[in-house]
Enzyme design. Structure first.
Site, PDB file in Angstrom:
ATOM      1  N   ASP A   3      29.940  45.212  40.006  1.00 40.77           N
ATOM      2  CA  ASP A   3      29.894  44.424  39.185  1.00 40.77           C
ATOM      3  C   ASP A   3      29.716  42.834  38.780  1.00 40.77           C
ATOM      4  O   ASP A   3      29.790  42.158  40.305  1.00 40.77           O
ATOM      5  CB  ASP A   3      31.056  44.732  37.816  1.00 40.77           C
ATOM      6  CG  ASP A   3      32.514  44.057  38.576  1.00 40.77           C
ATOM      7  OD1 ASP A   3      32.203  42.548  37.433  1.00 40.77           O
ATOM      8  OD2 ASP A   3      32.537  44.040  39.155  1.00 40.77           O
ATOM      9  N   ASP A  52      39.049  46.307  34.162  1.00 46.22           N
ATOM     10  CA  ASP A  52      38.997  45.070  35.308  1.00 46.22           C
ATOM     11  C   ASP A  52      41.642  45.327  34.599  1.00 46.22           C
ATOM     12  O   ASP A  52      41.740  45.760  33.821  1.00 46.22           O
ATOM     13  CB  ASP A  52      39.486  44.089  36.471  1.00 46.22           C
ATOM     14  CG  ASP A  52      39.565  43.310  35.716  1.00 46.22           C
ATOM     15  OD1 ASP A  52      39.690  43.174  33.734  1.00 46.22           O
ATOM     16  OD2 ASP A  52      38.623  41.932  35.254  1.00 46.22           O
TER      17      ASP A  52
END
Length: 380
Positions: free
Chosen positions: A270, A96
């Protein structure tokens, strides 16, 4: 045509929904979609070894840029040979941007056009994260899939604030693209924001699609809005994204949300949910959540889930796992974590088969009824 390091191949679209069966090709291998990605915050999925993750069927895992930047440092990881080598994982990794952690963990943050100034949650020191720095960190980590630096506004922020936020996120995305040093072997995704406002989601998606990213993420969901609100946003957002590129819904891991996301055309998900709840003894089963710490399981010598063929369920009883957790034995958390991760990865395997068989809506209804949601009459 641009030669992306990340490629999406569509195999089949389900007849009755927007669900897509496909695969994503990366420099470290190919994984099937739809796929749930376990989260390895600190370059490890809590209590699980790489070998166990492979046995579960995790074709890709996620690591957190913010945490690895603060400790042990992205430059150290680069010197080790990159994140894959550092953590002994030879399959795809997604990182991320660090943005969500800055907004959710850090104190005293100040957002400007240049980036975000905040206090390090570990030691209180002043830090600065910009679009360029977020890309530089991820270039050092060497993940297969990277995220643009974005602002993640709360779902119920005022319209004017969200509009300014998505426009800044688009400018940050452009800056990140220019700063990207490894476009040949790391695919950078743009992140669509806009809270619950359809016109702002459209504006954000249009901006990012024009930049021609290898893939697109849908951010700003699973942050307190209702399940129905999330579905509504997906209904008008996923059709805005290119059909020939991956679509990733960030931070979503509840089983019903996974299935409903797939129905709306999402490929990747996720969430820390399976390992987080496992540490408290909460287990996902085909008949709903089970809190194995409860006293009623003290002499229950059956598996966590009678319909599960994972290592935990094949070898250990509820009574034994309860004993381990009550005794604060780490092995108990390893067993519940393994089971929960297997449950979600295997759920996606069943979803892929349901897409192939064109019966995803029937699968959804049967699953929700068995799981105990009592929500099979939800609007799709």
């Amino acid at each position: 045509m641009t030669d992306y390091p990340i490629k999406y191949r569509l195999i089949k679209t389900e007849k009755h929904t927007g669900a897509r069966l496909g695969e994503i090709i990366t420099p470290h291998g190919t994984f099937p979609t739809p796929m749930f990605m376990p989260v390895g915050t600190q370059a490890t999925v809590k209590t699980q070894s790489p070998e166990e993750l492979k046995a579960i069927g995790s074709g890709i895992i996620l690591s957190n840029t913010y945490h690895l930047w603060l400790r042990p440092g992205d430059e150290l990881i680069a010197r080790s040979g990159g994140l894959h080598k550092f953590m002994n994982w030879d399959q795809p990794i997604l990182t991320d941007s660090g943005g969500f952690q800055v907004y959710s963990l850090a104190d005293s943050r100040n957002i400007t056009e240049e980036g975000v100034t905040f206090k390090n949650h570990l030691n209180g020191s002043k830090m600065f994260l910009s679009p360029e720095k977020a890309i530089s960190i991820q270039n050092n980590l060497g993940s297969d899939i990277m995220m643009s630096f974005d602002e993640c506004p709360q779902f119920y922020q005022p319209y004017d604030y969200v509009k300014k936020s998505i426009e800044r996120t688009s400018r940050w995305a452009e800056r990140g693209l220019k700063a990207h040093r490894r476009p040949h072997d790391q695919g950078l995704f743009g992140i669509v924001q806009g809270a619950g406002f359809e016109d702002l989601r459209r504006q954000s998606a249009a901006d990012l699609v024009a930049m021609d990213f290898p893939g697109y993420s849908i951010g700003g969901l699973a942050v307190g809005e209702s399940h129905e609100e999330m579905n509504a946003v997906l209904d008008f957002t996923t059709p805005l994204l290119p059909e020939n590129k991956p679509r990733y819904l960030m931070g979503v891991g509840a089983p019903d949300s996974l299935i409903d996301g797939v129905i709306r055309g999402v490929d990747m998900f996720d969430c820390v949910l399976p390992t987080r709840i496992a540490r408290n003894g909460t287990c996902m089963t085909s008949e709903g959540r089970l809190v194995v710490k409860n006293a009623k399981f003290a002499e229950d010598f059956t598996p966590l889930d009678h319909d599960c063929d994972c290592y935990t369920c094949q070898n250990y009883s509820r009574a034994y796992i309860r004993h381990l957790l009550k005794a604060d034995e780490t092995f108990g958390i390893r067993l519940t974590s393994y089971h929960n991760l297997y449950f979600l990865v295997n759920l996606m395997k069943k979803v892929r088969q349901a897409i192939m068989d064109d019966n995803l809506l029937e699968f959804r209804q049967d699953f929700l009824e068995r799981y105990g949601y009592n929500k099979s009459n939800r609007n799709f």
